[in-house]
Design a protein around this motif. Structure first.
Motif, mmCIF file in Angstrom:
data_model
loop_
_atom_site.group_PDB
_atom_site.id
_atom_site.type_symbol
_atom_site.label_atom_id
_atom_site.label_comp_id
_atom_site.label_asym_id
_atom_site.label_seq_id
_atom_site.Cartn_x
_atom_site.Cartn_y
_atom_site.Cartn_z
ATOM 1 N N UNK A 232 35.032 48.398 53.923
ATOM 2 C CA UNK A 232 34.452 47.818 55.126
ATOM 3 C C UNK A 232 33.538 46.651 54.721
ATOM 4 N N UNK A 233 33.363 45.679 55.619
ATOM 5 C CA UNK A 233 32.553 44.506 55.268
ATOM 6 C C UNK A 233 31.162 44.830 54.740
ATOM 7 N N UNK A 234 30.501 45.831 55.297
ATOM 8 C CA UNK A 234 29.133 46.126 54.882
ATOM 9 C C UNK A 234 29.062 46.754 53.488
ATOM 10 N N UNK A 235 30.190 47.222 52.973
ATOM 11 C CA UNK A 235 30.225 47.824 51.641
ATOM 12 C C UNK A 235 30.856 46.925 50.599
ATOM 13 N N UNK A 236 31.494 45.845 51.012
ATOM 14 C CA UNK A 236 32.344 45.082 50.103
ATOM 15 C C UNK A 236 31.573 44.467 48.938
ATOM 16 N N UNK A 237 30.430 43.864 49.209
ATOM 17 C CA UNK A 237 29.684 43.203 48.127
ATOM 18 C C UNK A 237 29.222 44.221 47.083
ATOM 19 N N UNK A 238 28.669 45.335 47.557
ATOM 20 C CA UNK A 238 28.211 46.381 46.632
ATOM 21 C C UNK A 238 29.379 46.925 45.814
ATOM 22 N N UNK A 239 30.516 47.152 46.456
ATOM 23 C CA UNK A 239 31.690 47.656 45.741
ATOM 24 C C UNK A 239 32.187 46.633 44.719
ATOM 25 N N UNK A 240 32.143 45.369 45.093
ATOM 26 C CA UNK A 240 32.603 44.329 44.173
ATOM 27 C C UNK A 240 31.717 44.265 42.934
ATOM 28 N N UNK A 241 30.419 44.242 43.133
ATOM 29 C CA UNK A 241 29.495 44.170 41.990
ATOM 30 C C UNK A 241 29.670 45.383 41.090
ATOM 31 N N UNK A 242 29.797 46.558 41.692
ATOM 32 C CA UNK A 242 29.970 47.782 40.897
ATOM 33 C C UNK A 242 31.266 47.720 40.084
ATOM 34 N N UNK A 243 32.339 47.258 40.698
ATOM 35 C CA UNK A 243 33.617 47.182 39.986
ATOM 36 C C UNK A 243 33.563 46.145 38.864
ATOM 37 N N UNK A 244 32.949 45.002 39.119
ATOM 38 C CA UNK A 244 32.878 43.962 38.100
ATOM 39 C C UNK A 244 32.013 44.407 36.920
ATOM 40 N N UNK A 245 30.928 45.082 37.199
ATOM 41 C CA UNK A 245 30.064 45.562 36.111
ATOM 42 C C UNK A 245 30.751 46.646 35.299
ATOM 43 N N UNK A 246 31.674 47.381 35.925
ATOM 44 C CA UNK A 246 32.436 48.415 35.220
ATOM 45 C C UNK A 246 33.735 47.882 34.636
ATOM 46 N N UNK A 247 34.022 46.593 34.794
ATOM 47 C CA UNK A 247 35.258 45.959 34.341
ATOM 48 C C UNK A 247 36.470 46.673 34.927
ATOM 49 N N UNK A 248 36.345 47.030 36.221
ATOM 50 C CA UNK A 248 37.363 47.783 36.969
ATOM 51 C C UNK A 248 38.225 46.791 37.748
ATOM 52 N N UNK A 249 39.410 46.487 37.243
ATOM 53 C CA UNK A 249 40.267 45.465 37.828
ATOM 54 C C UNK A 249 40.724 45.849 39.231
#
Length: 491
Positions: free
Chosen positions: A150-167
């Motif tokens: 959902x839009x309100x979660x997207x930025x947080x999810x993106x940062x978490x995935x990038x920091x975890x190197x989760x493609x």
């Protein structure tokens, strides 16, 4: 009178482009490929499907029929995004990363030459497309819609995935981020992830900056596939364990030591020279720590940026080649991110990383040449008229050291930077043979024209003479073929 040798060649049939230079049929998309917006899909398809040997004639015909420059630029960029794997971030993927550089150089050219970089980029894409097919025919696929946050979660999810190197996690989060955020908000976490990793000799911030700048030209509505490709490229580890290359963790700590008023300082050319001198021997960590000291002492960040670009240009003088090119193009991209980001920590990191990466390039070059950019003499016997510009580019093909000295004298005595830039651009258009001719040319001239202290402009321009093509180099076979295509369709 402007010499033909400065222009590179008689314009001839290029003048025919004036009539079609702008201010397709639809096709089915393979089911595993991302679908682009309907207004750009037909353009992308003819770029993808036209054989390399016929793409110039097809482009001229489309332009003659009313294709806009913006649509050509967007179609070419998005064709690369969809068809060229951004791993490694470089090599064949330059077909994507070079588009904005070609666009910037073209926009400052006379109307008759404005499309030349796009012709070059078309051929470059077709070459990279063929290589990608040979290497497995990668295609950017459709996003997994069921996992898009959902839009309100997207930025947080993106940062978490990038920091975890989760493609996979980053890919679906990008889609949610693009759909639920404005352009600047969506790009902010990309800036942070782009500056963290020097892997791929600095191509990651280059890719990020080029993506944003091209989207500004073609429209943010095309952002989702572009940023999905960008995220995939930023997470490339080249077989290493997860984690950034370079002094990122150290610079996160350094950023925390810099006060809130760090951007309010005094320009200081002596501080620029002192940091330039330090970069010739310092470690990445020591160089970055020196930035903290300079900022705390009230030095303007612009004086630090001048040192970074002077040193990267000095590396070009010491040992022209691929590493020196990226010392400048990566610094230019980090400088752009510094100006584009709205996050104070990311801006600090862009500056700290720009300084800290230069010793990494220096060690890879390992040149014994002791040449110093601030020691180029200023007394070469040159005038400040157009004939002097001609002489500089004639010297480039014979004696680059003399061309550099003449450049310093020409600009120091009041010669026109724009005339020099225009001549350099024509050399690239007509004689350039590689993506780096465009990337480096656009980057070094951007920095030279906008350097914080104008006194350094002549030296940054002079260093470019160690890489730019000279007047004696023959026109590239590609441009000869493009000229023939223009004549065939419009003549």
């Amino acid at each position: 009178m402007r010499s033909a040798s400065v222009a590179g060649a008689s314009l001839g049939s290029w003048e025919l482009l004036r009539g079609i230079t702008p201010a397709a049929e639809d096709a089915k998309v393979r089911p595993d490929a991302v679908r682009l917006r309907p207004e750009i899909e037909p353009v992308v398809r003819w770029i993808e499907e036209t054989p390399r040997e016929a793409v110039f004639e097809k482009a001229v015909a489309e332009l003659k029929s009313g294709l806009s420059y913006r649509s050509l630029l967007g179609g070419l960029f998005l064709a690369g995004v969809r068809n060229i794997q951004p791993r490694p971030v470089g090599f064949k993927f330059h077909a994507v990363m070079v588009i904005n550089s070609a666009h910037l150089l073209g926009q400052s050219a006379p109307t008759s030459q404005r499309l030349l970089p796009m012709f070059w980029a078309l051929d470059n894409f077709k070459s990279s497309q063929a290589k990608d097919v040979e290497e497995g025919d990668w295609t950017l696929g459709s996003v997994d819609e069921g996992r898009v946050p959902k839009p309100h979660r997207a930025k947080e999810d993106f940062v978490r995935a990038m920091e975890a190197w989760d493609v996979d996690g980053a890919d679906v989060a990008v889609a949610g981020l693009c759909r639920g955020s404005g352009a600047a908000e969506a790009m902010e976490p990309f800036w942070r992830m782009a500056v963290r990793d020097q892997r791929d000799i600095g191509h990651k911030p280059i890719f990020a900056a080029q993506s944003w700048r091209t989207l500004q030209a073609i429209g943010w509505e095309h952002a989702e596939p572009v940023l999905r490709s960008l995220a995939y490229g930023l997470l490339d580890l080249r077989g290493d364990r997860p984690g950034p290359i370079g002094p990122y963790e150290e610079n996160l700590r350094n950023a925390g030591e810099i006060g809130a008023d760090w951007q309010v300082g005094r320009p200081d050319p002596d501080a620029t020279v002192a940091l330039l001198t330090m970069l010739r021997e310092a470690t990445p960590e020591a160089a970055s720590a020196e930035v903290v000291k300079l900022l705390k002492s009230g030095i303007d960040p612009g004086s630090i940026w001048d040192a970074v670009l002077l040193f990267s240009s000095e590396l070009m003088m010491r040992n022209p080649g691929i590493i020196a090119i990226h010392a400048t193009t990566a610094a230019n991209s980090l400088h752009y991110i510094y100006g584009a980001s709205g996050d104070d920590t990311t801006r600090k990191l862009a500056l700290l990383q720009a300084v800290g990466w230069q010793p990494l390039y220096r060690e890879r070059i390992k040149s014994p040449n002791p040449i110093a950019i601030d020691a180029i003499p200023e007394d070469a016997p040159v005038s400040t008229d157009l004939e002097a510009v001609q002489g500089i580019f004639e010297a480039v093909g014979k004696d680059r050291e003399r061309a550099a000295a003449e450049t310093v004298s020409f600009l120091s005595r009041g010669g026109s930077p724009r005339e020099l830039f225009d001549a350099a651009s024509r050399m690239i258009f007509l004689k350039g043979t590689d993506s780096h001719d465009y990337k480096y040319g656009a980057a070094v001239w951007e920095e030279a024209l906008h350097t914080t202290d104008p006194k350094w402009r002549p030296r940054l321009a002079a260093a470019a003479m160690y890489h730019l093509p000279g007047a004696s180099r023959p026109d590239s076979p590609l441009m000869i073929r493009a000229r023939e295509a223009v004549a065939n369709v419009l003549g």
